[in-house]
Structures are given as C-alpha cells and as structure tokens.
Design a protein around this motif. Structure first.
Motif, PDB file in Angstrom:
ATOM      1  N   ASN A  73      11.031 -17.510  21.027  1.00  0.00           N
ATOM      2  CA  ASN A  73       9.841 -17.016  20.325  1.00  0.00           C
ATOM      3  C   ASN A  73       8.598 -17.831  20.652  1.00  0.00           C
ATOM      4  O   ASN A  73       8.585 -19.043  20.430  1.00  0.00           O
ATOM      5  CB  ASN A  73      10.065 -17.063  18.806  1.00  0.00           C
ATOM      6  N   THR A 102       7.585 -14.139  24.277  1.00  0.00           N
ATOM      7  CA  THR A 102       8.737 -13.875  23.419  1.00  0.00           C
ATOM      8  C   THR A 102       9.774 -13.050  24.177  1.00  0.00           C
ATOM      9  O   THR A 102       9.420 -12.071  24.847  1.00  0.00           O
ATOM     10  CB  THR A 102       8.276 -13.134  22.151  1.00  0.00           C
ATOM     11  N   ARG A 110       4.413 -15.663  13.174  1.00  0.00           N
ATOM     12  CA  ARG A 110       4.132 -14.420  13.901  1.00  0.00           C
ATOM     13  C   ARG A 110       2.967 -13.724  13.224  1.00  0.00           C
ATOM     14  O   ARG A 110       2.986 -13.507  12.016  1.00  0.00           O
ATOM     15  CB  ARG A 110       5.365 -13.515  13.897  1.00  0.00           C
TER      16      ARG A 110
END
Lengths: 395, 395
Positions: B173, B181, B211
């Motif tokens: 990530n 990602t 995120r």
C-alpha cells in the motif's frame, strides 16, 4: 508452513531458562528465580507528575520521531550523573540512549562479533548475555572469578590464549548471578590488560547504585583514559524497567557507529519515556529514591542470608553481596542443581540453577536466589521449603 | 582506541542517506526528503488523558517488566482492528508487539537470513530495509514493478532463479518510495507463488490506512490461508511514531520464535506506552482520527501534484498515490539525481534521490518527495525551487 530460520535461531527445544521461568510463574510457587525490582517502590506519583508536565510542555515533540542517539536533555542529565555518582567525566556526544541494557548488549555484539570471534566473560555470568553473544556466532570463554571478581592472572592468560578476542564482558558490581563486586585494583588492572592486548571492555553496571553496605568502587570506565571501555547502564533497577531505557558511554568513534546500528534496530528509543524520565530527574532527587530502594533490598537480603544460615544444611556456602538483587549459593557434594530445581518445585519453591550461567565448563552445585521482589514472609517460608528439598538431595 | 568492528558494520564513509538527511535538516532548506507525520495532527490531549488513566489505574504494573510478546489488552485491540479494518482473522497468540516497524524488519531478517540468502524486494523499495537485510549478509534482489505494484511474472522468474530465497519483502500500500498500490489480483497471486516455492512473504503495511481516495484493498495477509505471510504494521503513521510501537501478525510457530528473538533484542517494548496506546484506543475513535490525518494529507498531496504538474518541465512523470506520504518522480534524459540533489540544495530545497532505494540495478532520473509534514506555502515555494533546479539540469 515450514519456516526456513537462520543459523542464529537458538534451539528452543533446549530452552532451560524458559522452562524454569514458566514453572516459577506458577502462583502456588514462591519464586526466587526472577530478577524483578520491587514494584511497590516505583515512584508512580512522581512519574505521573513528570508525564503531565511533558504532555503540557512538549506533547507533540515527545510523540514525534527523534534522533537515534536520544533526547539531548536526558543525555545531559546522564553526563552529570556519570560525573557525580560514577567519577566518570564524559560529554553528551559520548552518550547514546538505548532501549534498555538488553539492546545495548545486543547492538555491541552485532557491531563487534563475527562468527568464531571470542568474548571473555566472568564464569559464571548473565545468562541472557550469553544467548545474545552466541546468536552472533561468538565463542564465549569463561574467566575464573573469586569473591573479588574476575581474576586478573586468569584474564591475562585467556587474552594471550585468544588473540582474536573482540571484547571482555564484565559486570563489576553485585554481579549477576554471584552478587560479587570487583575490587578497584582489579578494575584498574583490567583496563591495563585490555589496552595491552588491544581489546575492548564492555562494562555492564545495572546494579552499581543499589549499594546498601560497604564502600562504592568507581566503575572500570573511571580507570579508562583511552576509550577502551564501553560503559552501559539502565534505568530499570534505579527507576522502572517497564519504560525500557538504558544508556551507553563510549569513545566518540564507537558511539558514531553504535548510533548507525541502533538506527537499524529501532530508529530510536521511546521518545515519550525519554522525556518523562528527564522530567522526573529534573524535579526529583533520584539519589534519595535509590537510597529508599537500597534500604528495602538490604532488609530483604539480610533476612534471606539469615534464613539461609539458619535453615540450609551445614556446608552450604553463599555470597555476601553489598548490594544488587542476588545471592549465589554453593551446595557441597556435586549436587545437580537442575535435579534440585525439580525437587524444589515439588516443594513449591524455585530458584535459577547455576548451569545456564556458565559459558563453558560448569561448576556443579551452584544456584542463584533473588530477594528484591520478595516480602519477608515469602523469604522465610521459601527458604524453609528449599532447605527441606536440599536436605532430601544431600541425604 | 581502534575498535575491531564486525563485518556487519556498514561503510559509513559512503552514507549517502545520512548526508542527505543532514543537509535536509538545514532550517534554510525546504525539505521534501523526510518521512515524518504531521505533528500538529497528533492527538496530544487524548493521549494525555489516556496516560492519566494508566498512571491512576495501572501505574506500578505499567512501570514493571512485562512479557516479550506484549500487553494482552493491546494485542486484543489489534486482533479486532485486523478483522474490521484489514479483513484478517487472527488471535492474540498470533500477534507480537514490537518496538516499531524497524525492529520488526530487523528481527525477521535476523531470524531468517544467513549470509548469502536471497531476499526479493520491489525495485525500488524502502532503503532502511535494504540496510538491515544487508547487515545480516543477505543478497537483495529487485523485482520489477509498475503502477500496479510488483509484477507477478517477474516475481515467478526470480523465485525460480533463486531457489534459496528466504522471503519476499513487499510494501503493498502506497509503497515507499513510489506511492504505488498493488492490485488485489497480484496480492492473491503473490501468496500462490510464494506457497508454490515454499517462501515466506514479509508484508510491511505502515501506510495502508492513510487512504484518501480510491477503494481499500485487503492486505496480502488476507489471501493467506497457510501462514505464508508475516504481516507487520505500526502506530507511527496512524497515531504517533515517538512511542515506537508496531506489531506483527504471523503463524503461531513463527511468533513463538520471533518472541525468543525479541527477548534477546530488548526484552519487550515500552510497557507504559503499550498501556497508553491501549487506553487511547479504548476511549477514542482511532478511525476518525485516521480520517482527519488522511484529509490533511490529501490536501497536501493534491497541492504538491498540482504544483509539480504546473511547474516541473514537460516530460517529467510522477506517481498518483491514493494515500500514504510520498510521490515518486521520474525525470527524462538519464539525469543523475544525486547531482540534481546537490543542485537543489543550492536552491534551498531537498528530496531523496532514487539511487539508494534500488537494491541492485539503478533506474536513473528518479526521486522521492514527501508531503505529509509540509504546509501549503512550503509545498508551493519548494516545488518552485525544485523546478528551477531541474530546468538548469535538463538544459
């Protein structure tokens, strides 16, 4: 899945110490096996006040990343203490904060030891240090000791026998496990020998300030004029172990490399705790607190020694520590203390057998007893149970 | 004295990163080189309240030694979060608290890697992980990646080429340094390939919850049914890095050995901080706090991307991260980014050149920019300065 572990991984099928501690954790058992400071003596209120101030004055800063070498103010306070309490003159550039003594030992071993390199240690010595040294492939060689600490003629001999010695590991004050203290003469001599052989000394001093009788001896580092000694200490025994804070004092060249190694290990030690301990030291008399700890440990050590003298069979010998947390006991007649341990567990009492403290040749019939975290009634009853178990083994 | 260091010690005469960070620390310089969370977002008041409760309810306990595996309550809270936020079902026996991600990486390497063993990594990857792997003698081999993360055909090829691979290290990530990602398909495929080759995966997920656009992808660990994945995370980016607390989730057999290694490294992580973080999580909505961080980082990332698009010369490419802390930039024409760095310093702006992130073959003309700890005016002015320096280099 089957994991492909490295050769550094210890053989856990043979984890004697883990087994001992597991058994010793049984609440039915009076355990002299541990090495915990007495939690009722922790300055909880004062630490809480210090934490309040830190959150009020330096909250965001204490929660942010910091430099690997550690909090500058805490290092200043350590420099002052090294001067006033240890007769060691140093500077903040020579001090690195660590995540406790275990990390100091681990990183020094990592940065010094290649497979097969020799480390000289007192025979017996701190068993977790032995595990760490071996995890980097060191050959650990024991040096004879007596009531006055490591014997210097024996050290000289080993240094000549092992020219590839990387360092000498010593616990000069109230040694773990023997409780013995090295004389000033031997400390000066150790520096002289190490320098003659171009070998570093790693001095581990966690118990030095917990002295309740006799006269303080300056650390080995005090006798070092050329950067030969890497000195390590910790807040675990004089303040609180839960915060995992220790420090090393060493030559600038050593510190610079140590900081690089530390950065790879955990970036830096807990910043909030570093701020709290510095604030605590600023606002409180740490020496007075240590005196209070020492007074309680003195009572407990004296009681345990008295009970041992009264209840253990004739011929049993013990060390007479002037400080620290441990008593070392020697039972005559080559008693296997692992067997004795198992018999003691049947009597609901535990200690640490001598075997794992020995780097090479084991001297049978020895074991370690801890008194720092034991109340009077536990000491009385525990020694009584042990005496019964020893009696059974010796007869 | 001259210290006899081990072969593990890095060549500090060649400490590019140290030099970069030193220069970047100059207060005159706008530095996009760091990786610090924004301290103004730390929940100082809430952490203070949590600390108050801990000192009142568990003072002595929090200051005492604890088990190496970590605080049971904190591990329970992590188990819950792994389920709700990561779609990973686990138990407290599979979770070990660490002294931050750096320690997790270090201990996994120590327990898995013998000299010459291969570790497969994304090309480029986190430079401090490379240093740690090399300190244990690993041969680190890069695997090609694209905008969707590590390429699975390339991984398959390297796994066949290096049958002595010990593990695959991945940051799926908002990867450091690229901000990219990995897709869910590739994550599932990675587990499949690793299992086929009997190789462990070390999944490093420090940024996963930061995120701010797009849709969350479950971690590689989510696709793992056989204990192949060792998952690691940290409180550094979602709460506060100063406390040095992270965790790993792994197969019980792995955790048992990891705990033994951890005990040799620092006995256990800061107990007081573990209590405080657990209390914070009990009393506050951590997800809401993470949302607030993500919102700010989104603004900063968007601004930096806009400024790059407007001010950097034509032909410059950059990643479009949906979260995390970094943007990866590619300059055309084989520009040496160390030279570019030196030129930028003259313009009082800094970044991290791409070179040290590459395990083997270096792709020239790449570098990393951090936005998490940069205010709007710094982003605007810093990118303007960089654009001027890049212009000079490209013409």
């Amino acid at each position: 899945m089957d994991f492909k572990f490295s050769s550094r991984v210890p053989n856990v099928d043979n984890d004697v110490v883990g087994e001992i501690l597991k058994v010793a954790g049984d609440p039915e058992i009076i355990s002299f096996a541990g090495g915990l400071p007495a939690p009722e003596l922790f300055p909880v209120k004062e630490m809480h006040e210090a934490a309040d101030k830190v959150f009020e004055k330096h909250g965001a800063e204490a929660l942010q990343y910091t430099a690997a070498i550690g909090n500058p103010h805490l290092r200043e306070l350590i420099v002052e203490r090294m001067q006033t309490n240890k007769e060691v003159t140093t500077t903040v550039d020579n001090v690195c904060i660590t995540t406790g003594s275990e990390q100091s030992i681990d990183l020094v071993a990592k940065m010094m030891v290649d497979k097969g390199d020799v480390i000289l240690v007192e025979k017996p010595t701190y068993l977790c240090a032995l595990d760490v040294f071996r995890s980097y492939g060191a050959k650990v060689v024991g040096v004879d000791m007596d009531e006055e600490g490591m014997k210097m003629d024996a050290l000289d001999e080993k240094l000549s026998e092992y020219p590839d010695t990387k360092f000498i590991y010593t616990i000069p004050n109230f040694q773990n496990p023997t409780g013995r203290t090295m004389t000033a003469e031997r400390r000066a001599k150790m520096v002289e020998l190490a320098e003659a052989h171009g070998v570093t000394i790693l001095e581990d001093d966690p118990y030095g300030e917990i002295r309740y009788s006799g006269v303080a001896v300056p650390p080995v580092k005090h006798f070092d004029k050329n950067g030969t000694v890497v000195y390590m200490n910790t807040f675990s025994k004089i303040l609180a172990p839960g915060m995992r804070l220790g420090w090393i004092v060493a030559d600038k060249k050593f510190i610079d490399m140590f900081v690089v190694m530390k950065q790879s290990a955990d970036l830096h030690s807990d910043n909030l705790s570093q701020f709290i301990v510095a604030q605590y030291m600023e606002d409180n008399d740490l020496d007075k607190h240590i005196k209070a700890i020492s007074d309680v440990y003195y009572e407990r050590a004296s009681l345990m020694l008295k009970e041992i003298d009264e209840q253990f069979p004739a011929g049993v010998k013990h060390s007479n520590p002037e400080g620290g947390m441990f008593i070392w006991v020697e039972v005559p007649g080559n008693v296997n203390t692992m067997d004795l341990f198992n018999n003691c567990v049947k009597h609901n009492v535990a200690f640490v057998p001598g075997e794992p403290f020995y780097p090479d040749e084991v001297i049978p019939g020895t074991f370690r007893m801890n008194f720092s975290n034991m109340k009077a009634d536990q000491i009385h009853e525990g020694v009584r149970r042990m005496a019964a178990a020893i009696d059974e083994m010796m007869n």
